[in-house]
Design an enzyme around this catalytic site. Sequence first.
Site, PDB file in Angstrom:
ATOM      1  N   ARG A  59      18.276   4.037  10.329  1.00 32.43           N
ATOM      2  CA  ARG A  59      19.181   3.525   9.310  1.00 32.43           C
ATOM      3  C   ARG A  59      20.425   4.392   9.301  1.00 32.43           C
ATOM      4  NH1 ARG A  59      17.198   1.817   3.315  1.00 32.43           N
ATOM      5  NH2 ARG A  59      15.723   0.685   4.637  1.00 32.43           N
ATOM      6  N   SER A 156      18.209  -2.978   3.948  1.00 25.70           N
ATOM      7  CA  SER A 156      17.694  -3.204   2.601  1.00 25.70           C
ATOM      8  C   SER A 156      18.829  -3.256   1.577  1.00 25.70           C
ATOM      9  CB  SER A 156      16.666  -2.127   2.252  1.00 25.70           C
ATOM     10  OG  SER A 156      15.990  -2.428   1.064  1.00 25.70           O
ATOM     11  N   ASP A 317      17.201  -7.711   1.070  1.00 23.51           N
ATOM     12  CA  ASP A 317      16.175  -8.166   2.019  1.00 23.51           C
ATOM     13  C   ASP A 317      14.906  -8.614   1.307  1.00 23.51           C
ATOM     14  OD1 ASP A 317      15.444  -5.539   1.297  1.00 23.51           O
ATOM     15  OD2 ASP A 317      14.376  -5.230   3.182  1.00 23.51           O
ATOM     16  N   ASP A 319      12.561  -7.279  -0.497  1.00 23.56           N
ATOM     17  CA  ASP A 319      11.273  -6.583  -0.581  1.00 23.56           C
ATOM     18  C   ASP A 319      11.122  -5.841  -1.910  1.00 23.56           C
ATOM     19  OD1 ASP A 319      13.064  -4.530  -0.041  1.00 23.56           O
ATOM     20  OD2 ASP A 319      11.817  -3.572   1.497  1.00 23.56           O
ATOM     21  N   THR A 393       5.470   9.557  -1.133  1.00 22.46           N
ATOM     22  CA  THR A 393       6.486   8.561  -1.434  1.00 22.46           C
ATOM     23  C   THR A 393       6.687   7.614  -0.258  1.00 22.46           C
ATOM     24  OG1 THR A 393       7.598  10.237  -2.756  1.00 22.46           O
ATOM     25  CG2 THR A 393       8.851   8.262  -2.226  1.00 22.46           C
ATOM     26  N   GLU A 417       5.604   1.542  -6.258  1.00 25.75           N
ATOM     27  CA  GLU A 417       6.387   2.761  -6.320  1.00 25.75           C
ATOM     28  C   GLU A 417       7.526   2.548  -7.301  1.00 25.75           C
ATOM     29  OE1 GLU A 417       7.909   3.717  -2.471  1.00 25.75           O
ATOM     30  OE2 GLU A 417       9.109   1.906  -2.293  1.00 25.75           O
TER      31      GLU A 417
END
Length: 607
Positions: A59, A156, A317, A319, A393, A417
Amino acid sequence: MGSKCGLSEDVKAKIDEWLSWDKNKTTRDCIKRLAEENSVKDLQNVLLKRLDFGTAGLRGKMAAGYACMNDLVIIQTAQGFLRYLEQHRSDLLKAEGVTVGYDGRHNSKRWAELTATVFANAGYKIRLFGDYNITPFIPFAVRKYGCASGVMVTASHNPKDDNGYKVYDSNGAQIVSPVDKRIQESILKNLEPWETSWNTEILKNNDLVVDPMSEVLDCYLKTVISDAIHPDLVAKNRKAAVPFTYTPLHGVGYMPVEKVAQVIGINLSCVPEQKDPHPDFPTVKFPNPEEGKSSLDLAFKHAEINGSTVILANDPDADRFAVAEKNKHTGEWKIFTGNELGTLFGWWILTCYRKNHPDRPLNNVYMIASTVSSMILKTMSKMEGFNFVDTLTGFKWIGNKALELEKDGYDVIFCFEEAIGYMCNNQIVDKDGVSALAHFAGLVSLLYDEGKQIVDKLAELYDTYGFHVSLNSYYFCYDPEKIRTIFGRIRNYGGTNQYPSGILNDKYKVVSIRDLTTGYDNSQSDNRAVLPVSCKSEMITFIYDNGLHVTLRTSGTEPKIKYYTELCTSPDIKDKTVVESTLREMVTAICEEYFQPEINGLIPQKA
């Protein structure tokens, strides 16, 4: 081109290498221009450094050079990834190949096609989505078809100048170490582009290339949505007829969400300006519903016009999932935090599980949250009788832990999360903002049919399980040395290897310390952490004697020092204002005492 005066030999070599390998005119011309201008620092930054392939894949900023996202870096990544799969997932690769998808960002389709080209030229089957798709479709397709892997080209919720390359393993979960290291090693062994890697024409009329969109969408609607939501709830949705407002924030969520709305019987009105994918996200500063009101301004306006009091949102995206509600008494909009939604989801998914499986014992049920998320599920588990476990995480850890538990015969019914990521089914072992929307809409319909609002239910849950109040934020820090200094001071606060004993002159005392950078955990009998340890990132958790949990950590993808805090109280404490006041007092003290004096050079964000 000029003589490249003033450039070191290693930079000159990298310029020549780039110009001999890169066939994209835009990025070639960029490197040429930098060389002609003798832009030494810029060339060093983009050619002598390289984007590392990690557990989140790649990314970064879209630009020329090995340190950025561009055609050449994608081809190098795809070539290395192919060779890795040939060595480690050979049977699956030969049988079912890989699945590749992309979002609506600049270059996403191009890079998905370049990836598919590398695999197709090697003779492997490619399930390449013919149009942009939501990220959850990739892990779903990997498991559905038994693929060797899945690739999603997306950044994202990052800013418009970024893009990414997200990889799923053959089990449908995000890759974890050491897979990422092995892929990185393979990439470095396959840097020179193969002559065929640039020619995307091979994808046309190729029997190896299949578009799975229609089949995946139909199967998703059936197994992830319809089979998971009881017909009684669909009837409740239709009866309640709650007018929902929806925004995909210029992302790819609208098409599947519209289909899901039809299946579960809800009324959904989409924010028209944000309905279709747009790579520049023109109506928002940041395309991230976590940013709060700034990202939902248009949704508020649309909801007011249409008489809607509930906003459902996905990130670009799809999610992640966010919710806002207009208080019927005050008229104010409340944007729920990720932890608050996790609380509501935990209760709701458990309620639905009991309805659908009345004979199954809860001691065979698990819920999972990341270690920086609310511990509300842990509290619920003790009172309700199901099991809870936390992970590091990121859904890469959550998803793989869920698969491990399922292999042992447990039902994993919900994971979350705090960064608004929710897994509400066992078909996709990753966060899925669309199925989360479907389940949450049922909760809202039930509440509104009873004359309640979401905030009312949240208050009821805190009354039952005790307050779990969070205050999370971060500091921007662009100096790695300063970050090391801050965490070094914390680890040697009262002397060598002596962590802080408390705050405000020990008004609040530390009772437990877990350092997942060094592996120290004094809650364990041998002082050794149970969760995985990484010296490449900073992460320390303190627990105080009044029930406060605080984790200080660095971000893996952004120049941030983050803090996650939660004050957990017993159900007999009923005054939330006192709890919130105590939390603010403690967080302020932690930042000032533990981060000083370096905090003066950091850029704070409002919590």
